[in-house]
Design an enzyme around this catalytic site. Sequence first.
Site, PDB file in Angstrom:
ATOM      1  N   HIS A   1     -47.388   1.299   4.752  1.00  0.00           N
ATOM      2  CA  HIS A   1     -47.187  -0.483   5.153  1.00  0.00           C
ATOM      3  C   HIS A   1     -48.439  -1.109   5.531  1.00  0.00           C
ATOM      4  CE1 HIS A   1     -42.753  -0.309   4.744  1.00  0.00           C
ATOM      5  NE2 HIS A   1     -43.008   1.052   4.601  1.00  0.00           N
TER       6      HIS A   1
ATOM      7  N   ASP B   1     -54.290  -7.601   7.623  1.00  0.00           N
ATOM      8  CA  ASP B   1     -52.437  -7.564   7.595  1.00  0.00           C
ATOM      9  C   ASP B   1     -52.393  -6.934   6.238  1.00  0.00           C
ATOM     10  OD1 ASP B   1     -50.103  -7.721   8.461  1.00  0.00           O
ATOM     11  OD2 ASP B   1     -50.261  -9.902   8.940  1.00  0.00           O
TER      12      ASP B   1
HETATM   13  C1  GDG Z   1     -46.210  -4.318   8.882  1.00  0.00           C
HETATM   14  C2  GDG Z   1     -47.600  -4.726   8.639  1.00  0.00           C
HETATM   15  C3  GDG Z   1     -46.239  -5.635   6.530  1.00  0.00           C
HETATM   16  C4  GDG Z   1     -41.205 -11.085  14.071  1.00  0.00           C
HETATM   17  N1  GDG Z   1     -40.550 -11.621  15.217  1.00  0.00           N
HETATM   18  C5  GDG Z   1     -39.348 -11.835  15.305  1.00  0.00           C
HETATM   19  C6  GDG Z   1     -38.854 -11.282  13.869  1.00  0.00           C
HETATM   20  N2  GDG Z   1     -40.110 -11.025  13.409  1.00  0.00           N
HETATM   21  C7  GDG Z   1     -40.065 -10.300  11.998  1.00  0.00           C
HETATM   22  C8  GDG Z   1     -40.447 -11.236  10.905  1.00  0.00           C
HETATM   23  C9  GDG Z   1     -41.068 -10.132   9.954  1.00  0.00           C
HETATM   24  C10 GDG Z   1     -41.645  -8.970  10.658  1.00  0.00           C
HETATM   25  O1  GDG Z   1     -40.884  -9.265  12.109  1.00  0.00           O
HETATM   26  C11 GDG Z   1     -42.910  -8.927  10.818  1.00  0.00           C
HETATM   27  O2  GDG Z   1     -43.563  -8.260   9.482  1.00  0.00           O
HETATM   28  P1  GDG Z   1     -44.978  -8.479   9.303  1.00  0.00           P
HETATM   29  O3  GDG Z   1     -45.120  -8.240   7.860  1.00  0.00           O
HETATM   30  O4  GDG Z   1     -45.371 -10.206   9.482  1.00  0.00           O
HETATM   31  O5  GDG Z   1     -46.101  -7.786  10.152  1.00  0.00           O
HETATM   32  P2  GDG Z   1     -45.802  -6.212  10.926  1.00  0.00           P
HETATM   33  O6  GDG Z   1     -44.646  -6.235  11.870  1.00  0.00           O
HETATM   34  O7  GDG Z   1     -47.161  -6.067  11.382  1.00  0.00           O
HETATM   35  O8  GDG Z   1     -45.597  -5.187   9.768  1.00  0.00           O
HETATM   36  C12 GDG Z   1     -47.262  -5.783   7.695  1.00  0.00           C
HETATM   37  C13 GDG Z   1     -45.053  -4.908   6.960  1.00  0.00           C
HETATM   38  O9  GDG Z   1     -45.393  -3.830   7.977  1.00  0.00           O
HETATM   39  C14 GDG Z   1     -43.964  -4.456   5.996  1.00  0.00           C
HETATM   40  O10 GDG Z   1     -44.567  -3.609   5.076  1.00  0.00           O
HETATM   41  O11 GDG Z   1     -46.212  -6.754   5.823  1.00  0.00           O
HETATM   42  O12 GDG Z   1     -48.734  -6.154   7.220  1.00  0.00           O
HETATM   43  O13 GDG Z   1     -48.340  -4.841   9.488  1.00  0.00           O
HETATM   44  O14 GDG Z   1     -40.095  -9.871   9.143  1.00  0.00           O
HETATM   45  O15 GDG Z   1     -39.717 -12.207  10.551  1.00  0.00           O
HETATM   46  N3  GDG Z   1     -37.656 -11.318  13.421  1.00  0.00           N
HETATM   47  C15 GDG Z   1     -36.754 -11.505  14.303  1.00  0.00           C
HETATM   48  N4  GDG Z   1     -37.012 -12.020  15.680  1.00  0.00           N
HETATM   49  C16 GDG Z   1     -38.226 -12.140  15.903  1.00  0.00           C
HETATM   50  O16 GDG Z   1     -38.442 -12.610  17.117  1.00  0.00           O
HETATM   51  N5  GDG Z   1     -35.412 -11.576  13.964  1.00  0.00           N
END
Ligand code: GDG
Length: 470
Positions: free
Chosen positions: A163, A370
Site C-alpha cells: 500500500h 504517499d
Molecule cells: C496508506 C498509504 C494509501 C482519516 N481521518 C479520518 C478518516 N480517515 C481516512 C480517510 C482515508 C484514510 O483514512 C487515509 O487514507 P490515505 O490513503 O489518505 O492514507 P494512509 O492512511 O497513509 O494509507 C496511502 C492507503 O494506504 C491505501 O492503500 O492510499 O498512500 O499511506 O480513507 O478518509 N476516516 C474517518 N475519520 C477520520 O477522522 N472516518
Amino acid sequence: MDGLHKFVVVSSRLPVDRTEGPDGESEWQPSPGGLVSALEPVMRESGGVWIGWTGDAGPAPGPFEVDGLALVGMGLSAEQVRDYYEGFCNATLWPLYHDVIAPPEFHRRWWDAYVTVNRSFAQAAVAQAAPGATIWVHDYQLQLVPQMVREQRSDVRIGFFNHIPFPGYEIFAQLPWRRQVVLGLLGADLLGFQRRADAVNFLRACRRAAGLATRGAAIRVGDREVRAAAFPISIDAAGLEQIARQETVRKRAAEIRLALDEPDTVLLGIDRLDYTKGIPVRLRAYGELLREGRLGPRVALVQVASPSRERVGAYRVLRDEVEQTVSRINGEYAEVGSTPVQYLHQSYPREEMAALYLAADVMLVTSLRDGMNLVAKEYVACRYDESGALVLSEFTGAADELTGAFLVNPHDIEGLKDAIVRAATISPADARRRMRLMRKRVCEHDVAYWARSFLDTLAHAQDHGLVAVP
Ligand code: GDG
C-alpha cells in the site's frame, strides 16, 4: 494442515474495531474502509477469512465472526507491539519506504520481532487455507509472509499488495535485511504496487539485492516466475457519493460553512497526523498567503489531523511542530470571533468527513510522499455537482490518475502558494471541466475494479508466463 477457506486475506490489522458494549463488555464493530467493502463480496462468495491483529497488546482472540464475516484475530505481546509494530514497521520500514523523510532506525532486535510476527501470521494463513486456496497478503508489515507460506504450501496461489511506495534502490539498499525482504516477497505469484514506478523500483531491487534475472514485469525465481505490476488502489466511490448526497450530510456541510462565518473560500486538509503528509508545509504556505494578502481576508483553512502512532517519537515531534505553527498563524491573523486555521486533532465518522468534503472549495493534499492518497479520491467522489478544486502533490500515487488536479511540488513553497491561489480563484467552468475528468476516473476505477483486476491477474499469473502486465 489444510483449512477450510478458499480465500484468505492477511493484513496487519483486522477490519473491525473493539468497542465497549452497553454492559461494559467489549464488542466488535466493522471499521468502515475501502478494503473491506471491496473484498467483502469475494469473501462472502468464496467463504473467505480475514487474518489480522486486533490493535491491542495481549493474547490472540482466535477465530470469530462479525456480521457474517469470518475473522482470525492475531495477538501481539507488549514487546512485539514495541519492537515489531512501533519499531520495525513504523520506525524502520515506514520512513525508509517514504524516501527517508524521517531517518529510519535499524535495530537487530526489531528485525527479529518482525521475523517472529511474520511467521505467526504465515502459520495462521497456512492453517486457514483450503487446498488450492488464494491467499492475499497486504502491506509492508507482512513482507516475509509470502515466502513463509510458500515453503509449507506449494498448492496455494499467493498475492501481495504493497500500500505504500517501494523506494528507489539507493534508499532500499540501506536496509540491512534487504535481501531477506526481497526473497520474502518473492514467495508470492503476483506482487501489486500502487504505481508503475514502485513496481520498477522493486524489479531493480530483485536484480541488485538478490541477483535475480527480470524480464519486463517478470522475475525468474528458480523454476517459478513472479510478476510485479501496478494496481492503483481506489475507494468505494458510489458508496461515498451516496453518503454525500444525503440530506443530513448536505445540511451539515452548510452548517460547517456557517460556523466558519461564511468565508468566501474554505480550504481543507484531512490527514492522519503523519510526517509523510506535508502538513507543516501546507500551513506555512497558508500563513504566507495570509501575510501577503493574496487570498483576501475571507479564506479559512480547516485541517483535520487524525491521531496516529502517538507512541512513536517522530510523530510526537511532528505534533508539536504542527500545533506550534497553527498557534503562530492564529495568533497573528485571528480576530475576536474568527480563527483562520481550524485545527482538529480528532477522528470523525464518515458522514462528518463527507460533510467536510462538501463544505470545502479547495482540497489540499501536499504529501511529501504517499503510496496513493485516498483522501484526494474521496474529495472527488463527494463532489457530485462537479464543483471544487484539488491541489495535489506530485509525490502521491493519485497524481498519476487525477489529471484534473493542480499538481504541485510540496517542497516548492512559492509554487504551492501559486497553486492554492489558482485553485481558490478558478472559474466555475474550469472547475467543472477538471472535476468531471477526475470523477470519471475515480468512478470507473473504484476499489471493486482494483480488487477484481488484482485477483483476475493473480488467477492467471502462472498461465501468462512472461507476458508483461499493461
Ligand atoms: C496508506 C498509504 C494509501 C482519516 N481521518 C479520518 C478518516 N480517515 C481516512 C480517510 C482515508 C484514510 O483514512 C487515509 O487514507 P490515505 O490513503 O489518505 O492514507 P494512509 O492512511 O497513509 O494509507 C496511502 C492507503 O494506504 C491505501 O492503500 O492510499 O498512500 O499511506 O480513507 O478518509 N476516516 C474517518 N475519520 C477520520 O477522522 N472516518
